[in-house]
Scaffold this motif. Sequence first.
Motif, PDB file in Angstrom:
ATOM      1  N   GLY A 113       0.820  -1.212   0.000  1.00  0.00           N
ATOM      2  CA  GLY A 113       0.000   0.000   0.000  1.00  0.00           C
ATOM      3  C   GLY A 113       0.848   1.253   0.000  1.00  0.00           C
ATOM      4  O   GLY A 113       0.557   2.226  -0.715  1.00  0.00           O
ATOM      5  N   ALA A 114       1.925   1.259   0.798  1.00  0.00           N
ATOM      6  CA  ALA A 114       2.820   2.415   0.841  1.00  0.00           C
ATOM      7  C   ALA A 114       3.482   2.650  -0.516  1.00  0.00           C
ATOM      8  O   ALA A 114       3.627   3.795  -0.967  1.00  0.00           O
ATOM      9  CB  ALA A 114       3.875   2.214   1.925  1.00  0.00           C
ATOM     10  N   VAL A 115       3.889   1.568  -1.199  1.00  0.00           N
ATOM     11  CA  VAL A 115       4.501   1.693  -2.523  1.00  0.00           C
ATOM     12  C   VAL A 115       3.504   2.267  -3.530  1.00  0.00           C
ATOM     13  O   VAL A 115       3.837   3.153  -4.332  1.00  0.00           O
ATOM     14  CB  VAL A 115       5.033   0.327  -2.998  1.00  0.00           C
ATOM     15  CG1 VAL A 115       5.426   0.382  -4.467  1.00  0.00           C
ATOM     16  CG2 VAL A 115       6.218  -0.107  -2.145  1.00  0.00           C
ATOM     17  N   LEU A 116       2.260   1.782  -3.488  1.00  0.00           N
ATOM     18  CA  LEU A 116       1.238   2.279  -4.407  1.00  0.00           C
ATOM     19  C   LEU A 116       0.939   3.752  -4.175  1.00  0.00           C
ATOM     20  O   LEU A 116       0.769   4.522  -5.139  1.00  0.00           O
ATOM     21  CB  LEU A 116      -0.036   1.443  -4.258  1.00  0.00           C
ATOM     22  CG  LEU A 116       0.034   0.013  -4.801  1.00  0.00           C
ATOM     23  CD1 LEU A 116      -1.192  -0.783  -4.377  1.00  0.00           C
ATOM     24  CD2 LEU A 116       0.156   0.023  -6.323  1.00  0.00           C
ATOM     25  N   VAL A 117       0.872   4.158  -2.909  1.00  0.00           N
ATOM     26  CA  VAL A 117       0.635   5.574  -2.615  1.00  0.00           C
ATOM     27  C   VAL A 117       1.817   6.424  -3.087  1.00  0.00           C
ATOM     28  O   VAL A 117       1.635   7.525  -3.625  1.00  0.00           O
ATOM     29  CB  VAL A 117       0.376   5.773  -1.107  1.00  0.00           C
ATOM     30  CG1 VAL A 117       0.357   7.257  -0.756  1.00  0.00           C
ATOM     31  CG2 VAL A 117      -0.944   5.124  -0.704  1.00  0.00           C
ATOM     32  N   ALA A 118       3.046   5.924  -2.907  1.00  0.00           N
ATOM     33  CA  ALA A 118       4.225   6.649  -3.384  1.00  0.00           C
ATOM     34  C   ALA A 118       4.192   6.789  -4.911  1.00  0.00           C
ATOM     35  O   ALA A 118       4.514   7.853  -5.460  1.00  0.00           O
ATOM     36  CB  ALA A 118       5.496   5.930  -2.931  1.00  0.00           C
ATOM     37  N   LEU A 119       3.801   5.712  -5.605  1.00  0.00           N
ATOM     38  CA  LEU A 119       3.662   5.779  -7.062  1.00  0.00           C
ATOM     39  C   LEU A 119       2.582   6.781  -7.460  1.00  0.00           C
ATOM     40  O   LEU A 119       2.730   7.520  -8.452  1.00  0.00           O
ATOM     41  CB  LEU A 119       3.330   4.398  -7.625  1.00  0.00           C
ATOM     42  CG  LEU A 119       4.463   3.374  -7.622  1.00  0.00           C
ATOM     43  CD1 LEU A 119       3.941   2.004  -8.064  1.00  0.00           C
ATOM     44  CD2 LEU A 119       5.602   3.832  -8.545  1.00  0.00           C
ATOM     45  N   PHE A 120       1.500   6.811  -6.708  1.00  0.00           N
ATOM     46  CA  PHE A 120       0.431   7.774  -6.973  1.00  0.00           C
ATOM     47  C   PHE A 120       0.962   9.207  -6.893  1.00  0.00           C
ATOM     48  O   PHE A 120       0.687  10.035  -7.768  1.00  0.00           O
ATOM     49  CB  PHE A 120      -0.698   7.566  -5.960  1.00  0.00           C
ATOM     50  CG  PHE A 120      -1.658   8.711  -5.853  1.00  0.00           C
ATOM     51  CD1 PHE A 120      -2.548   8.992  -6.875  1.00  0.00           C
ATOM     52  CD2 PHE A 120      -1.668   9.530  -4.723  1.00  0.00           C
ATOM     53  CE1 PHE A 120      -3.433  10.067  -6.775  1.00  0.00           C
ATOM     54  CE2 PHE A 120      -2.547  10.589  -4.618  1.00  0.00           C
ATOM     55  CZ  PHE A 120      -3.429  10.861  -5.646  1.00  0.00           C
ATOM     56  N   LEU A 121       1.735   9.508  -5.846  1.00  0.00           N
ATOM     57  CA  LEU A 121       2.291  10.847  -5.696  1.00  0.00           C
ATOM     58  C   LEU A 121       3.245  11.182  -6.846  1.00  0.00           C
ATOM     59  O   LEU A 121       3.262  12.321  -7.339  1.00  0.00           O
ATOM     60  CB  LEU A 121       3.011  10.966  -4.345  1.00  0.00           C
ATOM     61  CG  LEU A 121       2.123  10.853  -3.103  1.00  0.00           C
ATOM     62  CD1 LEU A 121       2.969  10.859  -1.838  1.00  0.00           C
ATOM     63  CD2 LEU A 121       1.089  11.966  -3.064  1.00  0.00           C
TER      64      LEU A 121
END
Length: 489
Positions: free
Chosen positions: A247-255
């Motif tokens: 989840g943290a990786v996906l949010v970082a990719l989103f940013l």
Amino acid sequence: MLGAAADPRTARRTASPLTWLVVALACAGQFLVVLDVSVVNVALPSMRTDLGLSAPGLQWVVNAYSIAFAGFMLLGGRAGDLYGRKRMFLVGLALFTFASLGGGLAQDDWQLLLARAAQGLGAAVLAPSTLTILTSAVPEGAARARAIATWSAVGAGGGAAGGLVGGVLTDGLSWRWVLLVNVPVGAVVLAGAARWLPESRAGAGRRLDLPGALLVTAGLATLAYGIVQTEEHGWAAAATLVPLLAGAVLVALFLAVEARTAAPLMPLKLLGLRSVASANAAMFLSGAAMFAMWYFMTLYAQNVLGYSPLGAGLALVPSSLAVVLGSKAAPRLMRVAGARAVAVAGSLLAAAGFAWQSTMSADGTYVTTIMLPGVLMMLGAGLAATPLASLATSGAAPEDAGVVSGLVNTSRTMGGSLGLSVLSTIAAARTGGSASGTALTEGYALAFRTGAAVLLGCAVLMLLWLPGARTREPARTRAEAEAQAKTQA
């Protein structure tokens, strides 16, 4: 009479009956959304008996809703900006209402879980629109502060009323009615919204940022899934760590995607606004403590003091009234002391209530171990919620109003989920697996002491980071001054 009607200052201080009808409909939608986060808790044992749910399945009755709710919130907010806030309100409420009907009529466990996930999706589309419709209908100033106070009070009251409503319906009818009750209420609100809500949108010609939408939805939902896994597997297990990291990786990719996209789902400049960033951070921390309060108070009343589900719900009625009182008093205090001061005072008052609650004993009396500390906690929560919501939605452009509203709800929901998981783990570690009243009380007390520390940290953050300007009536424009001069002449 004509002069009073034409005075723009009067128009900014008051709102027409139709405007307040819009506010009432928006608040009704928010009440349904928040109520369903907690209303099923007291009905879980009856659901397990009737449908043969396993222990993990029982947990997913709650988690299916909260994960879908948290995961799709930002997407729901942006959809309102692009496709119409009223339209998304109606779509979200219709999905929520039909899913409630499906859940109430469920004959198998998978049907109930599917209905709860659909409810969460509908709530994620509906919730951001409630705040955006409200802020669009009421001009900035004292009237909007009062409207946001009503929205905050109704939202907090919905969470507080969940235990009472669930207890009454489960004891008086059956567990199915904790879901079916949404159907007639939802139908009435749906009809009223279709008739009276005005349509508004922003960002005409813009397209939905599909890569950003997919990444943030998957990221938030995966984070929420990882958080709820801690209740069963603990924080160090692979079943918890893998989804949290993913989840943290996906949010970082989103940013990263948002920084490069011409029309992002959530412009990163919003996080550069002091009011938006600081208020959402404070909402996250405040939600981490406040959401868990109802959970532990209900457990303490039933597991230690021996209250019935209905009795536990009734015991928390004074706390429910206190949060409404605090929310409604906040706008007046904001005009005198400023939003930051009121938010800090509310957080400190709630921290004092948490500290008092942490002195609970296994043979405590209702007045000193439930009612008075509960009133103090919720009075503080109400005082803090209104200025935080007001600050979190200020300063953003009209075309970003929906996504900012979604961010407000996301911060509070994710904070509540994380806080409940962390505090539950702390309480369980202190209890050590014992079911005795004394051991359970020690675990709950430690959770409340930790919550008090979180709220004190939140108060410090507010004091240092929240904007300090007082809430005032906006200055009149030149055209308004000329209009008033003509009227008086």
